[in-house]
Structure formats: C-alpha cells, structure tokens
Design a protein around this motif. Structure first.
Motif, mmCIF file in Angstrom:
data_model
loop_
_atom_site.group_PDB
_atom_site.id
_atom_site.type_symbol
_atom_site.label_atom_id
_atom_site.label_comp_id
_atom_site.label_asym_id
_atom_site.label_seq_id
_atom_site.Cartn_x
_atom_site.Cartn_y
_atom_site.Cartn_z
ATOM 1 N N VAL A 11 1.992 -4.359 -9.342
ATOM 2 C CA VAL A 11 1.741 -2.821 -9.303
ATOM 3 C C VAL A 11 0.645 -2.800 -8.732
ATOM 4 N N VAL A 12 0.402 -2.115 -7.874
ATOM 5 C CA VAL A 12 -0.896 -1.970 -7.097
ATOM 6 C C VAL A 12 -1.389 -0.184 -7.370
ATOM 7 N N ASP A 13 -2.341 0.057 -7.826
ATOM 8 C CA ASP A 13 -2.899 1.249 -8.070
ATOM 9 C C ASP A 13 -3.334 2.019 -6.736
ATOM 10 N N ALA A 14 -2.671 2.338 -5.969
ATOM 11 C CA ALA A 14 -2.741 3.101 -4.910
ATOM 12 C C ALA A 14 -1.546 3.565 -4.275
ATOM 13 N N PRO A 15 -1.567 4.303 -3.294
ATOM 14 C CA PRO A 15 -0.326 5.051 -2.954
ATOM 15 C C PRO A 15 0.188 4.239 -1.812
ATOM 16 N N ALA A 16 1.713 4.335 -1.862
ATOM 17 C CA ALA A 16 2.328 3.512 -0.885
ATOM 18 C C ALA A 16 2.212 3.683 0.384
ATOM 19 N N SER A 17 1.538 4.755 0.913
ATOM 20 C CA SER A 17 1.457 5.073 2.473
ATOM 21 C C SER A 17 0.244 4.151 2.866
ATOM 22 N N LEU A 18 -0.705 4.236 1.815
ATOM 23 C CA LEU A 18 -1.988 3.180 2.250
ATOM 24 C C LEU A 18 -1.692 1.909 2.048
ATOM 25 N N ILE A 19 -0.818 1.298 1.260
ATOM 26 C CA ILE A 19 -0.594 -0.129 1.014
ATOM 27 C C ILE A 19 0.539 -0.300 2.425
ATOM 28 N N PHE A 20 1.515 0.459 2.832
ATOM 29 C CA PHE A 20 2.175 0.244 3.960
ATOM 30 C C PHE A 20 1.288 0.241 5.245
ATOM 31 N N ASP A 21 0.157 1.138 5.366
ATOM 32 C CA ASP A 21 -0.600 1.028 6.514
ATOM 33 C C ASP A 21 -1.325 -0.208 6.813
ATOM 34 N N ILE A 22 -1.664 -0.927 5.752
ATOM 35 C CA ILE A 22 -2.464 -2.088 5.585
ATOM 36 C C ILE A 22 -1.418 -3.267 6.056
ATOM 37 N N ILE A 23 -0.085 -3.371 5.520
ATOM 38 C CA ILE A 23 1.052 -4.324 5.826
ATOM 39 C C ILE A 23 1.553 -4.293 7.333
ATOM 40 N N ALA A 24 1.461 -3.024 7.770
ATOM 41 C CA ALA A 24 2.126 -2.527 9.007
ATOM 42 C C ALA A 24 0.889 -2.765 10.081
ATOM 43 N N SER A 25 -0.419 -3.297 9.852
ATOM 44 C CA SER A 25 -1.248 -3.429 10.775
ATOM 45 C C SER A 25 -1.475 -5.120 10.929
ATOM 46 N N PRO A 26 -0.718 -5.832 12.004
ATOM 47 C CA PRO A 26 -1.105 -7.067 12.032
ATOM 48 C C PRO A 26 -2.672 -7.639 12.166
ATOM 49 N N ALA A 27 -3.337 -6.892 12.520
ATOM 50 C CA ALA A 27 -4.620 -7.296 12.609
ATOM 51 C C ALA A 27 -5.287 -7.630 11.252
ATOM 52 N N ARG A 28 -4.523 -6.943 10.128
ATOM 53 C CA ARG A 28 -5.271 -7.082 8.684
ATOM 54 C C ARG A 28 -4.513 -8.142 7.980
ATOM 55 N N HIS A 29 -3.473 -8.857 8.300
ATOM 56 C CA HIS A 29 -2.631 -9.598 7.702
ATOM 57 C C HIS A 29 -3.603 -11.037 7.191
ATOM 58 N N ALA A 30 -4.225 -11.283 7.969
ATOM 59 C CA ALA A 30 -5.255 -12.455 7.322
ATOM 60 C C ALA A 30 -5.997 -12.126 6.131
ATOM 61 N N GLU A 31 -6.354 -10.690 6.181
ATOM 62 C CA GLU A 31 -7.082 -9.998 4.854
ATOM 63 C C GLU A 31 -6.358 -10.410 3.584
ATOM 64 N N PHE A 32 -4.990 -10.440 3.565
ATOM 65 C CA PHE A 32 -4.246 -10.450 2.319
ATOM 66 C C PHE A 32 -3.324 -11.618 2.332
ATOM 67 N N ASP A 33 -3.229 -12.501 3.288
ATOM 68 C CA ASP A 33 -2.665 -13.705 3.077
ATOM 69 C C ASP A 33 -2.960 -14.561 2.284
ATOM 70 N N GLY A 34 -2.190 -15.209 1.241
ATOM 71 C CA GLY A 34 -2.438 -15.966 0.045
ATOM 72 C C GLY A 34 -2.066 -17.346 0.621
#
Length: 151
Positions: A11-34
């Motif tokens: 559960v993330v305390d942020a709106p789905a639209s904000l989270i989706f924008d992060i995931i839908a941006s390939p340039a940001r994938h390295a930021e959250f890749d575990g």
C-alpha cells in the motif's frame, strides 16, 4: 509444477495516477528497480501506452539491452510488458481512496515454454524475483510518497 507467477503487493500513500505516471515512464524504471539490473532507458517513448516498444540498458554481471513491448494497458490501473523470453512484468494499481493505492507487481512466466519454466524453477528465479519485487515496491513506495508529499 508450481504456480508460474510471483506477485507481491504494497500500500502506497499516494494517488494511483501519480504512481502510474512513474511506472509508465521508462526513464524512471531504474529509480525503483529493486533487482539492481535496470540501468537506464535506451530507446522508446517518454511515456508508455498500448503496444509501446521500449529498450532498457541492463546489467547482470555484464551489460545488455532488453527489448520490451507493452501487452496490457489500462490507464491509471494496469500496465504489463513482455520481454523476449515471453514472460511479463505486470503492475496493477487499486485506488484505496483519494491518496492511497494498493500496488501489485507480478512476474508472470506462465506463457513461456514448459522447459524454460522448469529451468526458471530449478535456477531459483521465482524466489529471486520475489525478493526483487519486494525491494521494487519499497523503492516505488518511498519515491511516490515523497513526490506526493512534496507535490
């Protein structure tokens, strides 16, 4: 044979639209890749959409490039891409009110040929992916919650 999917949720305390924008941006994938394998976006659109193709520079011991194609897409709710190996990475977002979202990441290898699925099992890939997914969700949570708060 074991179930051919590995999924974890947070559960993330942020709106789905904000989270989706992060995931839908390939340039940001390295930021959250575990997993530590995603290095940077190499080619493709700034924002993913239906049937989008994109390439990522990866590193697992040695560098390589992975081509991907979006195979499932529902704006703000679902995105999945397929690698050359036929397996899929899927992100599902379930809004839990205005500012909280359940995010589920799934590694789905039910579409690969049986010998490859067996090899994945024998090599311990599902348990490795489970750990990477858990780390990705924590990184995404931190990133999205910070952006939501700093908004």
């Amino acid at each position: 044979m074991a179930q051919l999917r590995v999924a974890r949720s947070a559960v993330v305390d942020a709106p789905a639209s904000l989270i989706f924008d992060i995931i839908a941006s390939p340039a940001r994938h390295a930021e959250f890749d575990g997993s530590g394998t995603v290095q940077e976006a190499a080619e493709g659109p700034e924002r993913l959409g239906p049937d989008a193709r994109f390439g990522m520079d990866m590193r697992m011991g040695v560098g390589y490039r992975m081509g991907n194609r979006v195979v499932e897409f529902e704006e703000g709710r679902l995105i999945a891409w397929r690698h050359v190996g036929a397996h899929r990475w899927r992100w599902e977002l379930e809004p839990l009110g205005d500012a909280a979202t359940r995010v589920t990441e799934t590694f789905d290898y039910s579409t690969v040929p049986a010998p490859m699925a067996f090899a994945y099992q024998m090599l311990g890939i599902p348990s490795r992916n489970a750990r990477s997914i858990e780390a990705s969700l924590l990184r995404l949570k931190d990133l999205a919650e910070k952006e939501h708060t700093d908004g």
